[in-house]
Design a protein around this motif. Structure first.
Motif, mmCIF file in Angstrom:
data_model
loop_
_atom_site.group_PDB
_atom_site.id
_atom_site.type_symbol
_atom_site.label_atom_id
_atom_site.label_comp_id
_atom_site.label_asym_id
_atom_site.label_seq_id
_atom_site.Cartn_x
_atom_site.Cartn_y
_atom_site.Cartn_z
ATOM 1 N N ASN A 178 0.847 -1.175 0.000
ATOM 2 C CA ASN A 178 0.000 0.000 0.000
ATOM 3 C C ASN A 178 0.896 1.242 0.000
ATOM 4 N N PRO A 179 0.904 1.994 -1.099
ATOM 5 C CA PRO A 179 1.846 3.123 -1.214
ATOM 6 C C PRO A 179 1.657 4.158 -0.106
ATOM 7 N N THR A 180 0.409 4.341 0.328
ATOM 8 C CA THR A 180 0.157 5.338 1.376
ATOM 9 C C THR A 180 0.822 4.911 2.687
ATOM 10 N N GLU A 181 0.631 3.631 3.049
ATOM 11 C CA GLU A 181 1.235 3.147 4.299
ATOM 12 C C GLU A 181 2.759 3.093 4.187
ATOM 13 N N GLU A 182 3.241 2.783 3.004
ATOM 14 C CA GLU A 182 4.700 2.753 2.818
ATOM 15 C C GLU A 182 5.297 4.133 3.032
ATOM 16 N N MET A 183 4.605 5.131 2.508
ATOM 17 C CA MET A 183 5.069 6.504 2.678
ATOM 18 C C MET A 183 4.991 6.903 4.148
ATOM 19 N N ILE A 184 3.859 6.626 4.785
ATOM 20 C CA ILE A 184 3.653 7.007 6.186
ATOM 21 C C ILE A 184 4.738 6.389 7.079
ATOM 22 N N ALA A 185 5.106 5.156 6.745
ATOM 23 C CA ALA A 185 6.098 4.447 7.554
ATOM 24 C C ALA A 185 7.454 5.152 7.564
ATOM 25 N N THR A 186 7.740 5.952 6.535
ATOM 26 C CA THR A 186 9.044 6.629 6.484
ATOM 27 C C THR A 186 9.025 7.962 7.225
ATOM 28 N N LEU A 187 7.843 8.412 7.652
ATOM 29 C CA LEU A 187 7.719 9.770 8.190
ATOM 30 C C LEU A 187 7.499 9.777 9.692
ATOM 31 N N GLU A 188 7.814 10.904 10.302
ATOM 32 C CA GLU A 188 7.673 11.019 11.745
ATOM 33 C C GLU A 188 6.781 12.194 12.109
ATOM 34 N N MET A 189 5.908 11.941 13.059
ATOM 35 C CA MET A 189 5.040 13.012 13.520
ATOM 36 C C MET A 189 5.440 13.360 14.946
ATOM 37 N N ARG B 207 -2.744 7.545 -10.498
ATOM 38 C CA ARG B 207 -2.836 7.963 -11.892
ATOM 39 C C ARG B 207 -4.291 8.077 -12.345
ATOM 40 N N ARG B 208 -5.165 7.243 -11.790
ATOM 41 C CA ARG B 208 -6.545 7.240 -12.268
ATOM 42 C C ARG B 208 -7.375 8.382 -11.682
ATOM 43 N N ASP B 209 -6.836 9.090 -10.689
ATOM 44 C CA ASP B 209 -7.593 10.193 -10.096
ATOM 45 C C ASP B 209 -7.839 11.284 -11.135
ATOM 46 N N GLU B 210 -9.008 11.893 -11.014
ATOM 47 C CA GLU B 210 -9.426 12.841 -12.046
ATOM 48 C C GLU B 210 -8.404 13.945 -12.301
ATOM 49 N N TYR B 211 -7.775 14.462 -11.247
ATOM 50 C CA TYR B 211 -6.850 15.575 -11.442
ATOM 51 C C TYR B 211 -5.384 15.151 -11.511
ATOM 52 N N TRP B 212 -5.169 13.842 -11.719
ATOM 53 C CA TRP B 212 -3.797 13.360 -11.907
ATOM 54 C C TRP B 212 -3.642 12.648 -13.243
ATOM 55 N N LYS B 213 -4.534 12.967 -14.167
ATOM 56 C CA LYS B 213 -4.465 12.321 -15.477
ATOM 57 C C LYS B 213 -3.251 12.769 -16.268
ATOM 58 N N TYR B 214 -2.929 14.043 -16.147
ATOM 59 C CA TYR B 214 -1.866 14.600 -16.995
ATOM 60 C C TYR B 214 -0.500 14.593 -16.311
ATOM 61 N N THR B 215 -0.511 14.357 -15.006
ATOM 62 C CA THR B 215 0.742 14.402 -14.249
ATOM 63 C C THR B 215 0.885 13.100 -13.480
ATOM 64 N N ARG B 216 1.981 12.406 -13.721
ATOM 65 C CA ARG B 216 2.206 11.143 -13.010
ATOM 66 C C ARG B 216 2.593 11.419 -11.568
ATOM 67 N N PRO B 217 1.820 10.907 -10.599
ATOM 68 C CA PRO B 217 2.164 11.190 -9.201
ATOM 69 C C PRO B 217 3.343 10.360 -8.692
ATOM 70 N N ASP B 218 3.740 9.339 -9.457
ATOM 71 C CA ASP B 218 4.724 8.348 -8.982
ATOM 72 C C ASP B 218 5.883 8.914 -8.169
ATOM 73 N N THR B 219 6.616 9.855 -8.761
ATOM 74 C CA THR B 219 7.833 10.316 -8.082
ATOM 75 C C THR B 219 7.515 11.191 -6.880
ATOM 76 N N LEU B 220 6.262 11.669 -6.822
ATOM 77 C CA LEU B 220 5.890 12.511 -5.679
ATOM 78 C C LEU B 220 5.419 11.671 -4.500
ATOM 79 N N ILE B 221 4.999 10.438 -4.782
ATOM 80 C CA ILE B 221 4.458 9.604 -3.698
ATOM 81 C C ILE B 221 5.364 8.440 -3.316
ATOM 82 N N GLN B 222 6.449 8.246 -4.047
ATOM 83 C CA GLN B 222 7.312 7.124 -3.662
ATOM 84 C C GLN B 222 7.976 7.451 -2.322
#
Ligand SMILES: Nc1ncnc2c1ncn2[C@@H]1O[C@H](COP(=O)(O)OP(=O)(O)OP(=O)(O)O)[C@@H](O)[C@H]1O
Ligand SMILES: [Mg+2]
Lengths: 251, 426
Positions: B9-20, B45-60
């Motif tokens: 799960n990319p969201t949980e993977e990202m969260i795991a690297t961060l500290e609050m 990528r399938r989100d309506e406002y992410w059609k033209y911009t790949r979120p990949d590098t922003l969410i890895q």
């Protein structure tokens, strides 16, 4: 000054021949006029000489003071001393007339290895020349040719010519759209530039301009060729009799 | 029976690297944001406002490294009298910053503010949360939850000079999450400048609360750091008769996504958002703007101009939403691209959604090449092809730059654009 030999030009994208062997020599210090029916190729000649895209030279040469023009970029031709006053000057939104003039003057100076004109000197010169052509300061501030009347655009062309002081000036129907007074202004502007070292090629439909700018030679262009050349009386002949007789005579 | 395979799960993977932070005034807001982030998940990528911009590098989870661009030019705004706040790779640099004291304004660091009474406690994350509907902005929720630094600016009257936030990029692997909150009190005015590439990857949120009769001017430059990536959000709320002006110039950067979400909540307010961007080569720039009119007689303007060459991509997604009752709305939106070659592309999605009947809204989007007639005219006067192209390009960008109210800042931006354009590699 300007030497054109056997110039053949077709459209780049179409199989349409427009110039079919133009021969023309304009000597330094002389004014040559070209008249001719609509569509005979006068503007095409001026565009090809100044380097506009869309045309293909299939034969012939064009030289300015012995240097081949046809190999050069448009800006190189300008720096070499060629100037075209456009039949239809272009409007450029967002680029101020002053910025444009100054960029052009300094670009040519730079290309020729001369020093750039200082801002204050430029301002002084441009104001004086604009005044002669009755171009007011407000017009100089506007974007290039934006909102200019037809006649104002033509006067702006002459202002550019006066600032750039070219060696060879081609004027493409600079008189069309001018009222009687403006024609006088433009002619005065051109006459002020007449000198030993400078050649003029004046394209026009009307004898009237030639009353003010006395040509040394008049050429008649028809269907992509110069079909007749003569003295100033040739223009009068056209004014009275049209082109039919001349065409018939050479046919 | 097949064993259930846990899908990553990319969201949980990202969260795991961060500290609050585990304590402090912002914890409740951060927890709230984290819950919201988990509910939406990171952008796909399938989100309506992410059609033209790949979120990949922003969410890895780990940012792509980015070389630090050695800039030999004088820094933008260097000769502007201003209060400087410097962040290096997303961390406040006290030595490089000015003393954070200025009449009419208080500036605190997000990270250091422990006072429970702080004005920001009840505001932090609220504009961001408000901006999550009708379109989710998960990267902003992530930011609210995990921002590691930022400034809280409270403008009580008009300070004598602009506040200038400078972002330096020093480490090739920096991954910065910055969150600013700006509160402009009634009748006060602030000019905020921002410049610099920030980090290899930047996630930045700025919430701006503009009270009745207040004004906020924002001029931002996202610099010539070729490999950096950035996702930024502006969330602004405008009170009655207030003015909000935000201008961004972006020159290069491999990936930039700038979201600007504005809500006009008080009558007679004005919001102007503008952007000028010059993209060269491997460059992807996305402006996503959402302006909501929820009050009477407000005016909004979106002016975006993009010059693209050598295969660059520009995106504009702009929306004007006029709610029922927001009568006499004057909404304008224009997005234009100048494509200097056939490899470059511009993708635009202009939208209007109007539920009031007495409004004037217009939008337009164009994509064009350089005007060949104008180019020839300039060249025929002796101006070189490159210089002529630059002149025409600057004139194309002018409408966006004109949106900056202060002439001296406009001149700075124009000067910088000219020198950027002139530095072509070909
Ligand atoms: N780019 C072009 N595409 C198509 N036809 C062209 C083009 N340029 C010139 N022509 C054609 O070439 C011929 C010569 O045109 P040109 O403009 O040179 O005439 P002209 O002598 O200047 O006429 P006028 O007196 O009306 O100004 C015309 O038939 C014109 O339609
Ligand atoms: Mg013609």
């Amino acid at each position: 000054m300007l030497s054109i030999k056997n110039l053949h030009v077709k459209l780049e994208d179409e199989d349409k021949q427009i110039l079919k062997g133009v021969n023309l020599e304009v000597e330094a210090g002389k004014v040559h006029a070209i008249m001719g029916p609509n569509g005979s190729g006068k503007s095409t000649l001026s565009y090809v000489l100044s380097g506009k895209g869309g045309y293909e030279v299939t034969d012939g040469t064009a030289k300015l003071e012995g240097v081949d023009l046809l190999d050069m970029e448009p800006e190189e031709r300008a720096a070499a001393g060629l100037f075209l006053a456009f039949q239809y000057p272009v409007e450029i939104p967002g680029v101020g007339n002053m910025t444009f003039l100054r960029t052009a003057v300094n670009a040519q100076r730079k290309a020729r290895g001369e020093e750039e004109m200082s801002a204050s000197e430029f301002l002084k010169v441009v104001r004086a020349k604009a005044k002669d052509l009755q171009i007011d300061a407000e017009m100089l501030k506007r974007p290039v040719n934006m909102g200019f009347s037809g006649g104002e655009k033509k006067r702006n062309e002459i202002l550019q010519m006066a600032m750039l002081e070219p060696k060879m000036c081609i004027l493409d129907e600079t008189d069309s759209g001018l009222d009687v007074d403006a024609m006088k202004l433009v002619a005065d502007g051109v006459n002020a530039l007449r000198s030993e070292g400078r050649g003029f090629l004046v394209i026009t439909h009307y004898q009237r301009l030639l009353d003010h700018i006395k040509p040394d030679v008049v050429h008649i262009m028809s269907d992509g060729r110069i079909i007749k050349s003569g003295g100033p009386e040739l223009a009068l002949d056209v004014e009275h009799n049209g082109y039919a007789d001349i065409k018939a005579e050479v046919a | 029976m097949a064993e259930a395979v846990q899908k990553p799960n990319p969201t949980e993977e990202m969260i795991a690297t961060l500290e609050m932070p585990s304590a402090g005034w912002s914890v409740a807001a951060r927890q709230n944001a984290l819950t919201r982030l988990r509910a939406t998940g990171l952008p796909q990528r399938r989100d309506e406002y992410w059609k033209y911009t790949r979120p990949d590098t922003l969410i890895q989870p780990v940012a792509e490294p980015a070389a630090v661009f050695e800039n030999d030019e004088a820094q933008l705004f260097d000769d502007v009298d201003r209060l400087k706040i410097v962040f290096v790779d997303g961390t406040f640099d006290a030595d490089a910053s000015d003393d954070l004291a200025l009449d009419g304004i208080t500036i605190d660091r997000l990270e250091q503010t422990d006072a429970d009474l702080h004005w920001a406690r009840d505001l932090y994350g609220t504009l961001e949360q408000n901006g999550q509907t009708p379109v989710a902005r998960p990267l902003a929720a992530l930011n609210t939850a995990f921002a590691s630094d930022g400034v809280l600016i409270h403008v009580t009257s008009t300070p004598s000079k602009p506040v200038s936030i400078i972002y330096r990029h020093a480490s090739t692997t920096s991954d910065a999450i910055l969150h600013h909150f700006v509160k402009v009190d009634s009748g006060a005015e602030l000019t905020l400048l921002e410049n610099g590439p920030a980090a290899a990857r930047l996630n930045k949120v700025m919430e701006i609360d503009v009270a009745d009769d207040a004004a906020f001017h924002h001029v931002r430059a996202q610099g010539r750091d070729h490999e950096r990536r950035a996702a930024t959000h502006i969330f602004a709320r405008l009170g009655a008769r207030s003015l909000f002006k935000s201008f961004t110039v972006t020159v290069n950067g491999v990936m930039t996504r700038n979201d600007c979400i504005i809500e006009l909540t008080g009558d007679d307010a004005s919001a102007h958002v503008a952007g000028a961007c010059v993209g060269d080569g491997a460059f992807h720039h996305d402006d996503t703007v959402f302006v909501t009119h929820d009050a009477v007689n407000c005016e909004s303007r979106q002016v975006f101009k993009k010059v693209l060459r050598n295969g660059a991509t520009g995106v504009f997604q702009g929306k004007i939403l006029v709610k029922a009752g927001a009568q006499k709305t004057d909404g304008y939106q224009i997005s234009q691209s100048l494509l200097l070659d056939e490899d470059s592309q511009f993708l635009a999605k202009p939208e209007l959604e109007i539920y009031a009947d007495d409004v004037a809204c217009s939008h337009g989007s164009t994509s064009g090449a350089i005007d060949e007639e104008a180019l020839f005219y300039l060249r025929a006067r002796g101006v070189s092809k490159n210089e002529a192209t630059d002149l025409l390009t600057l004139s194309f960008l002018a409408e966006a730059v004109e949106e900056i109210a202060q002439e001296s800042l406009r001149d700075q931006i124009n000067g910088r654009l000219a020198s950027w354009l002139g530095r072509r590699s070909d």
